[in-house]
Scaffold this motif. Sequence first.
Motif, PDB file in Angstrom:
ATOM      1  N   MET A 160      17.668   9.283  29.516  1.00  0.00           N
ATOM      2  CA  MET A 160      18.390   9.833  28.381  1.00  0.00           C
ATOM      3  C   MET A 160      19.166   8.698  27.710  1.00  0.00           C
ATOM      4  O   MET A 160      19.833   7.910  28.361  1.00  0.00           O
ATOM      5  N   SER A 161      19.058   8.637  26.400  1.00  0.00           N
ATOM      6  CA  SER A 161      19.736   7.575  25.665  1.00  0.00           C
ATOM      7  C   SER A 161      21.198   7.947  25.415  1.00  0.00           C
ATOM      8  O   SER A 161      21.609   9.096  25.599  1.00  0.00           O
ATOM      9  N   VAL A 162      21.957   6.966  24.997  1.00  0.00           N
ATOM     10  CA  VAL A 162      23.366   7.194  24.656  1.00  0.00           C
ATOM     11  C   VAL A 162      23.461   8.221  23.534  1.00  0.00           C
ATOM     12  O   VAL A 162      24.301   9.128  23.580  1.00  0.00           O
ATOM     13  N   MET A 163      22.585   8.092  22.547  1.00  0.00           N
ATOM     14  CA  MET A 163      22.598   9.023  21.424  1.00  0.00           C
ATOM     15  C   MET A 163      22.368  10.457  21.898  1.00  0.00           C
ATOM     16  O   MET A 163      23.062  11.380  21.480  1.00  0.00           O
ATOM     17  N   ASP A 164      21.413  10.647  22.798  1.00  0.00           N
ATOM     18  CA  ASP A 164      21.129  11.983  23.318  1.00  0.00           C
ATOM     19  C   ASP A 164      22.302  12.534  24.125  1.00  0.00           C
ATOM     20  O   ASP A 164      22.657  13.708  24.003  1.00  0.00           O
ATOM     21  N   ALA A 165      22.896  11.681  24.952  1.00  0.00           N
ATOM     22  CA  ALA A 165      24.018  12.125  25.787  1.00  0.00           C
ATOM     23  C   ALA A 165      25.215  12.530  24.938  1.00  0.00           C
ATOM     24  O   ALA A 165      25.835  13.570  25.175  1.00  0.00           O
ATOM     25  N   VAL A 166      25.540  11.709  23.945  1.00  0.00           N
ATOM     26  CA  VAL A 166      26.685  12.021  23.080  1.00  0.00           C
ATOM     27  C   VAL A 166      26.419  13.295  22.291  1.00  0.00           C
ATOM     28  O   VAL A 166      27.305  14.146  22.150  1.00  0.00           O
ATOM     29  N   SER A 167      25.184  13.467  21.812  1.00  0.00           N
ATOM     30  CA  SER A 167      24.844  14.687  21.079  1.00  0.00           C
ATOM     31  C   SER A 167      24.929  15.911  21.980  1.00  0.00           C
ATOM     32  O   SER A 167      25.410  16.966  21.561  1.00  0.00           O
ATOM     33  N   LEU A 168      24.464  15.786  23.213  1.00  0.00           N
ATOM     34  CA  LEU A 168      24.522  16.900  24.153  1.00  0.00           C
ATOM     35  C   LEU A 168      25.968  17.279  24.470  1.00  0.00           C
ATOM     36  O   LEU A 168      26.314  18.465  24.479  1.00  0.00           O
ATOM     37  N   ILE A 169      26.808  16.288  24.704  1.00  0.00           N
ATOM     38  CA  ILE A 169      28.226  16.556  24.975  1.00  0.00           C
ATOM     39  C   ILE A 169      28.873  17.250  23.777  1.00  0.00           C
ATOM     40  O   ILE A 169      29.631  18.211  23.932  1.00  0.00           O
TER      41      ILE A 169
END
Length: 67
Positions: free
Chosen positions: A1-10
């Motif tokens: 999981m990329s940083v972009m995906d993690a931040v979007s999920l949070i």
Amino acid sequence: MSVMDAVSLIGGVIGAMHVPEKWFPGAVDRCLNSHNIMHVLVVLAVYSMHQVTTLDLAWMARGDCQL
């Protein structure tokens, strides 16, 4: 999981759970509510995507990649 995906999920989880509003009812109506936090996290995700895209474009411009 990329940083972009993690931040979007949070950001999505915070927005869906209405976390600050549940903990501090009425105290975070104007600032620090879940909707505002979600927008800040979306901007961080887009900034992360921009940084990685810039690195990819620089790599492709060097001619190291085989398209």
